[in-house]
Design an enzyme around this catalytic site. Sequence first.
Site, PDB file in Angstrom:
ATOM      1  CB  SER A  61       5.017 -19.315 -40.136  1.00 11.15           C
ATOM      2  OG  SER A  61       6.145 -18.922 -39.506  1.00 11.15           O
ATOM      3  NE  ARG A  62       4.231 -13.818 -41.335  1.00 12.63           N
ATOM      4  CZ  ARG A  62       4.239 -13.150 -42.812  1.00 12.63           C
ATOM      5  NH1 ARG A  62       4.837 -11.948 -42.676  1.00 12.63           N
ATOM      6  NH2 ARG A  62       3.811 -13.873 -43.764  1.00 12.63           N
ATOM      7  CB  ALA A  93       0.994 -19.379 -46.268  1.00 14.74           C
ATOM      8  N   GLY A  94      -1.053 -18.553 -43.554  1.00 12.20           N
ATOM      9  CA  GLY A  94      -1.767 -19.099 -42.465  1.00 12.20           C
ATOM     10  C   GLY A  94      -0.794 -20.355 -41.846  1.00 12.20           C
ATOM     11  CB  CYS A 148       0.572 -14.888 -41.305  1.00 10.69           C
ATOM     12  SG  CYS A 148       0.575 -16.442 -41.570  1.00 10.69           S
TER      13      CYS A 148
END
Length: 304
Positions: A90-91, A87-88, A85
């Site tokens: 959450s998603r 920032a790596g 995603c």
Amino acid sequence: MDEIIDGLYVGSSMAESDKPKLKECRITHILSVASHYVPSYPNEFVYKLISIDDLPEENIIQYFPECNKFISGALEEGGCVLVHCMAGQSRSAVIAAAYLMQKDGLTSEQALTAIKKKRRQINPNDGFIDQLQLYYDISYDVSPAKALYRRFLINHSAEHYREYGKIENIVAGVDPTTQQMLPTQRLVRCKKCRRALVIEANILDHQAGVGQVAFSYNKRNGSGANTPHAFPQNRACSSLFVEPMEWMDGISDGLIENKIACPKCQAKLGSYNWAGAQCSCGKWIIPSFQIHRNRIDEIRQRLQ
């Protein structure tokens, strides 16, 4: 980016743009889970793009089946997959967790714990964590046929109305007369013509009293006690609250409010309003699909 299991990596947009690192990790497939993301190397890797914001109200669970298929297909071919995603945190972490859950039969907590051991900075938002729990509760089967998932979609539509003033992507309960009638603990019929209207799975019960209740999709907690989303039957209420049903006029047209009438004899049964309505007991139900009990027969049947 960090390798979670053999061949499956989770990272940020910086990882997706780092071509030397992608080659070093033997990445062949890239799953981008970000809003309107433009691939850095569309001709050199196999991409799948999921456009979604990192917001608790976003419906990310709807993408679990296709993302799982993309990841498993790449791994079965002997490739390596980067799920990223922005920032790596959450998603991408949620998509990877959903894959691990389905593959190994894990709970949401077990899957996220396994990922965090390899990538400590993951931090999914609360809405996405709830949807991972829902994924477990529906046995990894993302289908409107599952009552809990259907309730989630109904609640999601109501939230969309509160935010944007219109209803989209409505999921309605199947008309009981168009499907094979299985034994049910509860059947609701029109008092005038006895036409079947709803079954147990379509009924939303609630506790009497003040306060607000939304269509919810969480089960009881481990101790069996009521969570805020588990409502025992309340016979004191003068109305029955149900899911939106296929046979209700205006549902498929996206009407915000309308009368509810029997589709066979047109007897007046109640009304619905996506903004909600108050029950006779004082509880405010959102959204409200309200059928008056004096217009229906409630039948209890024994399960075979």
